[in-house]
Design an enzyme around this catalytic site. Structure first.
Site, short mmCIF file in Angstrom:
data_model
loop_
_atom_site.label_atom_id
_atom_site.label_comp_id
_atom_site.label_asym_id
_atom_site.label_seq_id
_atom_site.Cartn_x
_atom_site.Cartn_y
_atom_site.Cartn_z
N THR A 171 -0.33 3.85 25.26
CA THR A 171 0.88 3.33 24.64
C THR A 171 2.11 3.95 25.31
OG1 THR A 171 -0.35 3.11 22.61
CG2 THR A 171 2.05 3.03 22.42
N CYS A 223 9.91 26.36 38.97
CA CYS A 223 8.46 26.53 39.03
C CYS A 223 8.10 27.88 39.60
CB CYS A 223 7.83 25.45 39.89
SG CYS A 223 8.56 23.89 39.61
#
Ligand SMILES: *Cc1c(COP(=O)(O)O)cnc(C)c1O
Length: 379
Positions: A235, A323
């Protein structure tokens, strides 16, 4: 607070926020449902896909929504390995890619794929000749980022696209820092795959896109229903998709104005920093760069210490990519530019965005200068 870490993420724009809000509560239909609550959600997704296509010169059918840039990058690399599982595969990339590309390459190397990591010059630029010389009969994919997230260097994407198209080699570009910030036309640039991420252009976190040139095949990333042409089932994140389309359309509409504004902020910052700290180095200074990024090395002063002193004044900048932070390793990008470990650890990145002002740039310069004096005085 002064937020100057827009290469890490950006604040959602008011327009994108207002447009996504109804889909979080009142318009909560499943886009696959046949009644009007569902078809409204479906129409919103169709509209967003069209906005994205227009923004990058693609067709709507060439756009797949993902959860972000990392997912889009990973998908391309997994697919190449899967598509050619019975053949020798060689991939060319650069040494300054985002970790979602580099770690995908490392994983593929474990499975027998050969990877060439191209070097960059002292400005962070890849040479088209290096790409050409690295090509082998087994080269299936070249992946070169559009613009670097730590220093902002823009790569010669058009020339690389032309070279690869002539040889029939697939071309992927991680355009996460470029999309919405500099003009992109995937057809003119002869790009086969392109990744982008909404939260880097004032959309919402957790939504991105993969552009795939029509006619090219990718195996499904997620199995299930028919969402996203059966390529990425599940979805849809309707609200995030709506915000992405709005934010990209808005960013592209403002691209020239924003480019001028951000270049001015960067120019003042560099000029003033050089005045107050003459020893400062601007990384990638000689290259074509993204308009909003300044990466500086203040010799012998810990970038992390500067970052924390700025944080105490409510100023957000970063030591390298989000990161890398938290680890004590110097930036792989700055090392690739030829900086020593010591220099790389003495660097900070200031990245301006839509909501920054000249007054903020002045405050940042003053704060960096005072942090520098403090650290030097305490030695
Ligand atoms: C932020 C970034 C990514 C990762 O995007 P996410 O949507 O956060 O997964 C990939 N590549 C570059 C160049 C980036 O700056």
């Amino acid at each position: 607070m002064i937020y100057a870490d827009n290469a890490a993420t950006t604040r959602i724009s008011d327009l994108a926020f207002e447009n996504m809000l109804p889909f979080l509560r009142d318009q909560y239909g499943n886009a696959s449902s046949q009644y009007s609550l569902g078809t409204k959600a479906k129409r919103a997704i169709v509209r967003s896909r069209r906005q994205v296509a227009v923004a990058i010169g693609a067709e709507p059918s060439e756009i797949t929504f993902t959860s972000g840039g990392s997912e889009a990058n990973s998908w391309v690399f997994r697919s190449i390995a899967e598509a050619y599982c019975s053949e020798a595969v060689h991939i060319i990339t650069s040494s300054i890619e985002h970790h979602s590309v580099l770690n995908a390459c490392h994983a593929l190397e474990q499975c027998g794929v050969e990877v060439t990591y191209l070097p960059v010059d002292s400005n962070g630029c890849i040479s088209v000749n290096d790409v050409k010389s690295a090509i082998k009969p087994t080269t299936k994919l070249v992946s070169i980022m559009f613009a670097n997230n730590e220093v902002g260097t823009i790569q010669p994407i058009e020339e690389i696209g032309k070279l690869l198209n002539e040889r029939g080699i697939l071309f992927h570009t991680d355009a996460v820092q470029a999309a919405g910030h500099i003009p992109i036309d995937v057809h003119d640039l002869q790009i086969d795959f392109l990744s982008a991420s909404a939260h880097k252009f004032n959309g919402a976190k957790g939504t991105g896109i993969l552009y795939k040139r029509s006619g090219l095949k990718l195996p499904p990333l997620v199995f299930g229903g028919e969402q996203e042409q059966g390529l990425r089932a599940g979805t849809e994140n309707v609200a995030g998709i709506v915000a992405l389309g709005c934010a990209l359309e808005e960013s592209v509409a403002d691209i020239t104005e924003m480019r001028e504004k951000l270049s001015d902020l960067v120019k003042i910052t560099i000029k003033r920093l050089k005045e107050v700290i003459p020893e400062i180095c601007i990384n990638g200074e000689g290259a074509m760069r993204l308009p909003g990024i300044v990466n500086i090395t203040v010799p012998y002063v810990s970038g992390e210490a500067v970052m924390h002193l700025l944080d105490m004044k409510g100023i957000c900048v970063s030591t390298s990519s989000a990161c890398n932070s938290g680890k004590d390793t110097p930036s792989h990008v700055l090392l690739a530019l030829g900086l020593t470990e010591q220099q790389a650890k003495s660097s900070i990145r200031i990245s301006y965005g839509r909501y920054n002002t000249a007054e903020e740039a002045e405050k940042i310069v003053a704060a960096v200068s005072s942090a520098y004096s403090k650290i030097v005085a305490n030695r």
